[in-house]
Design a protein around this motif. Structure first.
Motif, PDB file in Angstrom:
ATOM      1  N   ARG A 277       0.847  -1.189   0.000  1.00  0.00           N
ATOM      2  CA  ARG A 277       0.000   0.000   0.000  1.00  0.00           C
ATOM      3  C   ARG A 277       0.880   1.235   0.000  1.00  0.00           C
ATOM      4  NH1 ARG A 277      -2.311   2.860   3.946  1.00  0.00           N
ATOM      5  NH2 ARG A 277      -1.518   1.465   5.536  1.00  0.00           N
TER       6      ARG A 277
ATOM      7  N   ASN B 118       1.818   5.294   0.238  1.00  0.00           N
ATOM      8  CA  ASN B 118       1.405   6.480   0.983  1.00  0.00           C
ATOM      9  C   ASN B 118       2.196   7.700   0.522  1.00  0.00           C
ATOM     10  OD1 ASN B 118       3.895   5.936   2.040  1.00  0.00           O
ATOM     11  ND2 ASN B 118       3.201   5.615   4.140  1.00  0.00           N
TER      12      ASN B 118
ATOM     13  N   ARG C 179      -4.275  10.398  -4.024  1.00  0.00           N
ATOM     14  CA  ARG C 179      -4.094  10.377  -2.563  1.00  0.00           C
ATOM     15  C   ARG C 179      -3.834  11.788  -2.044  1.00  0.00           C
ATOM     16  NH1 ARG C 179      -2.519   6.511   1.206  1.00  0.00           N
ATOM     17  NH2 ARG C 179      -1.641   7.404   3.094  1.00  0.00           N
TER      18      ARG C 179
ATOM     19  N   SER D  65      -6.013  13.578   0.838  1.00  0.00           N
ATOM     20  CA  SER D  65      -5.343  14.078   2.039  1.00  0.00           C
ATOM     21  C   SER D  65      -5.670  15.552   2.267  1.00  0.00           C
ATOM     22  CB  SER D  65      -3.824  13.898   1.910  1.00  0.00           C
ATOM     23  OG  SER D  65      -3.487  12.524   1.786  1.00  0.00           O
TER      24      SER D  65
ATOM     25  N   GLN E  33      -7.482   4.404   6.355  1.00  0.00           N
ATOM     26  CA  GLN E  33      -6.030   4.249   6.441  1.00  0.00           C
ATOM     27  C   GLN E  33      -5.320   5.556   6.096  1.00  0.00           C
ATOM     28  OE1 GLN E  33      -5.509   0.997   3.746  1.00  0.00           O
ATOM     29  NE2 GLN E  33      -6.050  -0.569   5.256  1.00  0.00           N
ATOM     30  N   VAL E  34      -5.819   6.264   5.076  1.00  0.00           N
ATOM     31  CA  VAL E  34      -5.243   7.562   4.714  1.00  0.00           C
ATOM     32  C   VAL E  34      -5.375   8.529   5.887  1.00  0.00           C
ATOM     33  CG1 VAL E  34      -5.435   9.564   3.180  1.00  0.00           C
ATOM     34  CG2 VAL E  34      -5.704   7.248   2.253  1.00  0.00           C
ATOM     35  N   TYR E  35      -6.555   8.534   6.504  1.00  0.00           N
ATOM     36  CA  TYR E  35      -6.831   9.460   7.611  1.00  0.00           C
ATOM     37  C   TYR E  35      -5.919   9.171   8.800  1.00  0.00           C
ATOM     38  CZ  TYR E  35      -9.281  11.910  11.351  1.00  0.00           C
ATOM     39  OH  TYR E  35      -9.572  12.727  12.407  1.00  0.00           O
ATOM     40  N   THR E  36      -5.812   7.907   9.185  1.00  0.00           N
ATOM     41  CA  THR E  36      -5.021   7.561  10.369  1.00  0.00           C
ATOM     42  C   THR E  36      -3.532   7.810  10.145  1.00  0.00           C
ATOM     43  OG1 THR E  36      -4.987   5.238   9.654  1.00  0.00           O
ATOM     44  CG2 THR E  36      -6.659   5.874  11.265  1.00  0.00           C
ATOM     45  N   GLU E  37      -3.077   7.726   8.896  1.00  0.00           N
ATOM     46  CA  GLU E  37      -1.673   8.042   8.630  1.00  0.00           C
ATOM     47  C   GLU E  37      -1.431   9.548   8.724  1.00  0.00           C
ATOM     48  OE1 GLU E  37      -0.673   6.328   4.902  1.00  0.00           O
ATOM     49  OE2 GLU E  37      -0.658   4.274   5.673  1.00  0.00           O
ATOM     50  N   LEU E  38      -2.445  10.328   8.362  1.00  0.00           N
ATOM     51  CA  LEU E  38      -2.324  11.784   8.482  1.00  0.00           C
ATOM     52  C   LEU E  38      -2.363  12.226   9.936  1.00  0.00           C
ATOM     53  CD1 LEU E  38      -4.630  13.120   5.623  1.00  0.00           C
ATOM     54  CD2 LEU E  38      -2.173  13.519   5.844  1.00  0.00           C
TER      55      LEU E  38
ATOM     56  N   PRO F  10      -2.145  10.233  13.180  1.00  0.00           N
ATOM     57  CA  PRO F  10      -2.003   9.037  14.024  1.00  0.00           C
ATOM     58  C   PRO F  10      -2.390   9.278  15.478  1.00  0.00           C
ATOM     59  CG  PRO F  10       0.132   9.972  13.494  1.00  0.00           C
ATOM     60  CD  PRO F  10      -0.869  10.672  12.638  1.00  0.00           C
TER      61      PRO F  10
END
Length: 362
Positions: free
Chosen positions: A179, A181, A310, A314, A340-345, A347
């Motif tokens: 995946r 990012n 992405r 974001s 997953q995009v949100y939680t990486e932005l 955390p």
């Protein structure tokens, strides 16, 4: 009259292979062909001479004779079938065409085994293909083999591609794609825009690269979708556009969706000249290639055009939109990817939310 000919070919690893083609002509036209590839020219000659003798004695085999049908013959039927290959997406069609040019296509269906599939995967891996790429080969080959009996009436029900999958996974020859990012960082986007402006300024260039790049980010559309939207699909009152057949792994057609054109995305559309039924009447491949050439000239590493999608999602999260609201723009049917995009932005977002709730209790 039956004949055979031999063609010398070189693999990506430098080894030589000899493809022997056996065919039959009647009235100056080919009525039958088959081929196999060998590591030695002498073996190719021996097989070719033997097959010519068999064809002269027994005649041309019937179309559904599995004993004389190669994997490539079945691949061609599948590719030329308007309801199968005709509806395949760009990636699947590319893989099917590529398989036709591989050694495995010359193996007889009656001889095909898991070892042939594993050897094909080893060759692809040796040529530089990664596990996720080779996984496409196996998946699409499996689909083709599964079609033989129910669709074409060919007396073949085995599926070595499916049988080989557990072994291929253990050997690390196939696997899921990683995946991504990746987003443009630092001044990468500014440099790309300047480079694309210069490319658009060439006398021979007709593609508005900068407008398309910015629109791709703001609309979160794939480049293939951008180059297919039509003027007639614009709804002025709500500032939305109908995107037809959005990509969905569970449904290939009919995934129409209204997408809001937020902010400058609407302005970009409005300033395009109405010279075609399409808003951006350009080949999506040409847009991607232009992007790649500018990116490479600038020395920007590992940034793909699809990463702009992405980037757009974001930005929406950073502007305060919810996951459900972002999905209305990106078209994701499953919210897991966006989560997953949100939680990486963010955390630490849940920690902050928890602390806020605790303070309210006090």
């Amino acid at each position: 009259m039956a004949y055979y000919s031999i063609e010398k070919r070189q693999r990506a690893d430098g080894t030589l292979r000899y493809r022997c083609t056996v065919g039959v002509k009647e009235g100056g036209k080919y009525v039958y062909r088959e081929n196999r590839t060998f590591g030695k020219q002498a073996h190719a000659k021996t097989w070719g001479a033997a097959r010519v003798a068999e064809l002269e004695t027994l005649g041309v085999p019937t179309p559904n004779d599995v004993g004389n049908m190669a994997v490539g013959d079945l691949l061609k039927r599948y590719i030329n079938d308007p309801n199968l290959g005709g509806k395949a997406g760009r990636t699947k069609r590319y893989v099917l065409d590529m398989l036709l040019d591989c050694d495995i296509s010359e193996v007889l269906l009656s001889d095909l085994s898991t070892s042939h599939v594993i050897e094909h995967c080893r060759q692809r891996n040796g040529a530089g293909a990664g596990p996720s790429t080779v996984n496409h080969d196996v998946s699409y080959l499996s689909s083709v083999l599964a079609s033989a009996k129910p669709i074409y009436g060919i007396n073949y029900t085995s599926n070595p591609a499916t049988d080989a999958r557990p072994l291929l996974l253990r050997m690390g020859l196939i696997g899921k794609s990683r995946r991504r990012n990746r987003r443009p960082v630092s001044d990468e986007l500014d440099r790309l825009i300047e480079g694309l402006k210069a490319r658009s300024g060439h006398a021979s260039s007709i593609i508005p690269f900068v407008d398309i790049l910015n629109f791709s980010i703001l609309s979160c559309m794939r480049i293939g979708e951008v180059c297919k939207i039509r003027w007639e699909d614009i709804e002025e009152t709500q500032r939305v556009v109908l995107v037809r057949d959005r990509k969905d792994p569970r449904k290939k057609e009919g995934n129409h969706m209204f997408v809001p054109l937020l902010g400058e995305a609407w302005d970009i559309v409005q300033r395009q000249p109405k010279t075609s039924d399409l808003i951006f009447p350009y080949n999506s491949r040409s847009v991607s290639v232009g992007f790649q050439r500018v990116r490479n000239a600038l020395g920007i590493k590992d940034l793909r055009y699809h990463d702009l999608r992405r980037e757009g999602a974001s930005r929406l999260f950073e502007a305060g939109f919810s996951i459900e609201e972002v999905a209305q723009v990106t078209g994701h049917r499953s919210l897991n990817v966006l989560w997953q995009v949100y939680t990486e932005l963010y955390p630490g977002a849940l920690h902050s939310r928890f602390d806020e709730l605790q303070r309210k209790k006090v």
